[in-house]
Design a protein around this motif. Structure first.
Motif, PDB file in Angstrom:
ATOM      1  N   GLY A 113       0.842  -1.191   0.000  1.00  0.00           N
ATOM      2  CA  GLY A 113       0.000   0.000   0.000  1.00  0.00           C
ATOM      3  C   GLY A 113       0.882   1.248   0.000  1.00  0.00           C
ATOM      4  N   GLY A 114       0.243   2.392  -0.207  1.00  0.00           N
ATOM      5  CA  GLY A 114       1.027   3.628  -0.252  1.00  0.00           C
ATOM      6  C   GLY A 114       0.273   4.783   0.380  1.00  0.00           C
ATOM      7  N   PHE A 115       1.019   5.735   0.933  1.00  0.00           N
ATOM      8  CA  PHE A 115       0.444   6.981   1.440  1.00  0.00           C
ATOM      9  C   PHE A 115       1.070   8.154   0.695  1.00  0.00           C
ATOM     10  N   PHE A 116       0.258   9.159   0.387  1.00  0.00           N
ATOM     11  CA  PHE A 116       0.768  10.475   0.007  1.00  0.00           C
ATOM     12  C   PHE A 116       0.487  11.388   1.196  1.00  0.00           C
ATOM     13  N   VAL A 117       1.532  12.007   1.754  1.00  0.00           N
ATOM     14  CA  VAL A 117       1.323  12.818   2.959  1.00  0.00           C
ATOM     15  C   VAL A 117       1.854  14.234   2.750  1.00  0.00           C
ATOM     16  N   THR A 118       1.109  15.204   3.295  1.00  0.00           N
ATOM     17  CA  THR A 118       1.547  16.600   3.221  1.00  0.00           C
ATOM     18  C   THR A 118       2.381  16.899   4.467  1.00  0.00           C
ATOM     19  N   THR A 119       3.677  17.140   4.246  1.00  0.00           N
ATOM     20  CA  THR A 119       4.554  17.470   5.382  1.00  0.00           C
ATOM     21  C   THR A 119       4.630  18.999   5.494  1.00  0.00           C
ATOM     22  N   PRO A 120       5.185  19.518   6.568  1.00  0.00           N
ATOM     23  CA  PRO A 120       5.298  20.985   6.689  1.00  0.00           C
ATOM     24  C   PRO A 120       6.169  21.593   5.585  1.00  0.00           C
ATOM     25  N   LEU A 140      -0.578   7.859  10.970  1.00  0.00           N
ATOM     26  CA  LEU A 140       0.469   7.770  11.999  1.00  0.00           C
ATOM     27  C   LEU A 140       0.326   6.500  12.841  1.00  0.00           C
ATOM     28  N   ARG A 141      -0.924   6.050  13.033  1.00  0.00           N
ATOM     29  CA  ARG A 141      -1.104   4.776  13.756  1.00  0.00           C
ATOM     30  C   ARG A 141      -0.483   3.639  12.951  1.00  0.00           C
ATOM     31  N   GLU A 142      -0.689   3.684  11.619  1.00  0.00           N
ATOM     32  CA  GLU A 142      -0.159   2.609  10.771  1.00  0.00           C
ATOM     33  C   GLU A 142       1.345   2.739  10.558  1.00  0.00           C
ATOM     34  N   GLU A 143       1.834   3.971  10.520  1.00  0.00           N
ATOM     35  CA  GLU A 143       3.271   4.216  10.296  1.00  0.00           C
ATOM     36  C   GLU A 143       3.785   5.160  11.374  1.00  0.00           C
ATOM     37  N   PRO A 197       5.260  13.474  12.534  1.00  0.00           N
ATOM     38  CA  PRO A 197       3.981  13.686  13.234  1.00  0.00           C
ATOM     39  C   PRO A 197       3.298  14.988  12.822  1.00  0.00           C
ATOM     40  N   ALA A 198       4.000  15.863  12.089  1.00  0.00           N
ATOM     41  CA  ALA A 198       3.398  17.141  11.703  1.00  0.00           C
ATOM     42  C   ALA A 198       2.678  17.069  10.348  1.00  0.00           C
ATOM     43  N   ILE A 199       2.433  15.875   9.813  1.00  0.00           N
ATOM     44  CA  ILE A 199       1.716  15.817   8.525  1.00  0.00           C
ATOM     45  C   ILE A 199       0.294  16.365   8.716  1.00  0.00           C
ATOM     46  N   SER A 200      -0.197  17.066   7.673  1.00  0.00           N
ATOM     47  CA  SER A 200      -1.516  17.691   7.815  1.00  0.00           C
ATOM     48  C   SER A 200      -2.580  17.009   6.961  1.00  0.00           C
ATOM     49  N   ARG A 201      -2.201  16.287   5.913  1.00  0.00           N
ATOM     50  CA  ARG A 201      -3.168  15.548   5.089  1.00  0.00           C
ATOM     51  C   ARG A 201      -2.543  14.195   4.763  1.00  0.00           C
ATOM     52  N   ALA A 202      -3.371  13.193   4.529  1.00  0.00           N
ATOM     53  CA  ALA A 202      -2.851  11.864   4.151  1.00  0.00           C
ATOM     54  C   ALA A 202      -3.844  11.180   3.218  1.00  0.00           C
ATOM     55  N   PHE A 203      -3.324  10.526   2.189  1.00  0.00           N
ATOM     56  CA  PHE A 203      -4.155   9.816   1.207  1.00  0.00           C
ATOM     57  C   PHE A 203      -3.621   8.391   1.072  1.00  0.00           C
ATOM     58  N   ARG A 204      -4.536   7.441   0.954  1.00  0.00           N
ATOM     59  CA  ARG A 204      -4.138   6.044   0.764  1.00  0.00           C
ATOM     60  C   ARG A 204      -4.293   5.680  -0.716  1.00  0.00           C
TER      61      ARG A 204
END
Ligand SMILES: Cc1cc2nc3c(=O)[nH]c(=O)nc-3n(C[C@H](O)[C@H](O)[C@H](O)COP(=O)(O)OP(=O)(O)OC[C@H]3O[C@@H](n4cnc5c(N)ncnc54)[C@H](O)[C@@H]3O)c2cc1C
Length: 519
Positions: free
Chosen positions: A87-94, A124-127, A132-139
């Protein structure tokens, strides 16, 4: 000189070339494939390991995103044995533009890339190591793919249907008779023997080397710009999901968990030479900083090895009324029918693209081969499973351990990092009939874990020596070559614990075995 004759000669044994051989063999064509070194030693064996969902291209390159979204589930099915469903995540970091996340979601919708927004807390629970400062996450359905398993399965499948696959055979001349290409002369790089291969169609699937092969056929302007990228393997799985930064594609923005390691990449620097494997210290430093943005503490983890690959970026330059016109520079794949393009029949070039789209590239190519040969067989590679993938079971990280525990006392363990037993090692030595430990490494992942061969390679050299006909000098040479090859990837990341490991390995090889004086 030995002579062979075939319907299709494929030059290049990466994912594309072996994909073409498999597709053509399934359609009942007679195939010979030649590769100048071992299979998948070009870009395919030097890539980042990601079976793209298409998310990376959803905004920047929608056509590529559509192709990846289409191919991802197909490859998961037909080549399941080479795929791990991370699986994959796209995450918005600061460090990312927050506005990109909405464009990303929209791009995925428009291109058909499956994408679900989840709470950052869930990601964050999964990874738990994620920033910890990510503001959005997509699977998204990214996955990791073991290219050696894929390429050898394609090759085995093609051979089972009659194809002849010749690693270590380099095309040294393309035979041209007037406006027709009718095969090539190849040299066995192990023995220097040459073979003349007569072919109804010659397919160049030589990636970043496609310009060189076209030039051998007297065709100019097949301009493939090699784009060099570095990747760094960290000593364990810092993450179990493919992690992408949610931003316009740039350097160092993806971490891929592959088997026992995780790999950060990549860069993209233009070079003139597809065999350029330069690694700059500044690139390594920047890549480790990039890792820190996704996984704080990344730099404290142990970096095992760095390597480079070259992207085949195709730019079609063709003489047009006396002036050179640049028609297109693209990351999508390019199929050149040299009959239509240059008036030279019997010759096709397939280049560019991505590993994720190798099947589509092969399909387009073999469709064109069939058209030229006046044959009407259709492509079946979207449904025909590769050898080893018959049950449709994907790789699970614990598989090797589970298997090992079943037979704990029956078979010696040779490579502790990758859990390779003596039995499996001997099988591969026997099957490949090679003393090249790098060839064996690619088949088994031997020495690819944290010690980088420090413990398993001298054992393997000893086992090699017990095999019939392998002299002491050959086994010694195999050991020395392996250590020299591994060193190329280790020295640019010598810091912290990996430096300690390298010192230990040096004491073993120099202090105990005195390899510097082996003959
Ligand atoms: C840094 C980097 C990271 C990447 N990451 C990803 C990723 O994560 N996911 C993804 O989908 N794609 C990725 N790609 C793209 C992907 O790796 C390539 O598009 C793909 O591997 C190309 O495969 P190929 O078979 O066309 O070329 P290659 O694998 O390069 O095969 C061409 C072969 O031709 C052989 N050859 C050359 N000259 C001769 C000759 N004279 N005779 C015989 N053989 C010859 C070469 O030795 C080579 O093995 C990445 C690329 C790079 C550079």
């Amino acid at each position: 000189m030995e002579k062979l004759s075939t319907d299709v000669l494929v030059i290049g044994g990466g994912a594309t070339g072996t994909g073409v051989a498999w597709d053509a063999a399934l359609r009942g064509l007679d195939v010979v494939l030649v590769e100048r070194a071992d299979l998948a030693t070009g870009t395919s064996g030097r890539f980042h390991g990601l079976l793209h969902s298409g998310g990376r291209y959803a905004v920047k390159d929608p056509n590529a995103a559509v192709e990846c979204a289409h191919e991802n589930p197909v490859i998961r099915d037909v080549a399941a044995d080479a795929v791990e469903d991370t699986g994959g995540f796209f995450v918005t970091t600061p460090f990312d533009d927050p506005a990109y996340a909405d464009r990303f979601a929209e791009g995925c919708r428009e291109t058909g890339v499956p994408c679900e927004e989840i709470e950052p807390a869930q990601a964050l629970r999964e990874e738990p190591r994620l920033n910890p400062a990510i503001s959005r996450a997509f699977r998204v359905p990214d996955a990791s793919i073991d290219v050696w398993k894929l390429v050898w399965a394609l090759s085995r499948g093609a051979q089972q249907r009659g194809a002849r696959v010749l690693p270590y055979h380099e095309a040294v001349a393309i035979h041209r008779d007037g406006d027709r290409v009718n095969g090539a002369r190849v040299r066995n790089n192990r023995t220097a023997d040459e073979i003349d291969i007569e072919a109804a169609i010659t397919v160049s699937a030589s990636g970043a080397w496609a310009g060189q092969i076209a030039a051998m056929a007297g065709i100019e302007g097949v301009h493939v710009m090699p784009g060099r990228g570095i990747m760094i393997a960290m000593n364990h799985r810092l993450v179990n999901t493919v992690i992408n930064r949610c931003q316009m594609p740039t350097d160092g923005d993806i971490i891929v968990p592959i088997r026992t390691v995780s790999v950060i990449g990549t860069t993209d620097e233009g070079t003139d030479d597809p065999d350029d494997h330069t690694v700059l210290q500044s690139e390594v430093d920047a890549m480790l900083e990039d890792g820190e943005r996704l996984v704080p503490g990344f730099k404290q983890a142990r970096a095992l090895r760095v390597w480079t690959g070259v992207r085949p970026l195709f730019e079609d330059r063709k003489e047009n009324g006396g002036s050179t016109v640049t028609r297109d520079v693209t990351r999508a794949h390019a199929l050149l029918d040299h009959h239509e393009r240059d008036g030279v029949s019997g010759f096709l070039t397939i280049t560019g693209g991505k590993l994720t789209t190798y099947r589509l590239m092969a399909k387009d190519t073999v469709d064109a081969v069939c058209r030229q040969l006046g044959r009407e067989q259709s492509c079946t590679t979207a449904t025909e499973r590769l050898p080893g993938s018959d049950l449709g079971e994907e790789i699970h990280i614990g598989d090797r351990l589970a298997m090992r525990e079943k037979h704990l006392l029956e078979d010696q363990l040779i490579c502790e990092c990758e859990l390779i037993s003596r039995g499996r090692l001997e099988q591969v030595i026997h099957r490949r009939g090679t003393t090249d430990l790098d060839d064996i490494r690619r088949q088994l992942r031997l020495g690819m874990g944290p010690c980088q061969g420090g413990f398993c390679i001298y054992r393997t050299a000893g086992i090699l020596h017990t095999h019939d006909g392998i002299e002491t000098e050959q086994a010694n040479r195999a050991l020395l070559d392996y250590v020299a090859e591994r060193w190329k990837g280790v020295w640019p990341v010598l810091y912290g614990d990996q430096l300690r490991q390298a010192r230990l390995d040096e004491w073993i090889f120099q202090g105990v075995l005195d390899v510097g004086h082996l003959q």
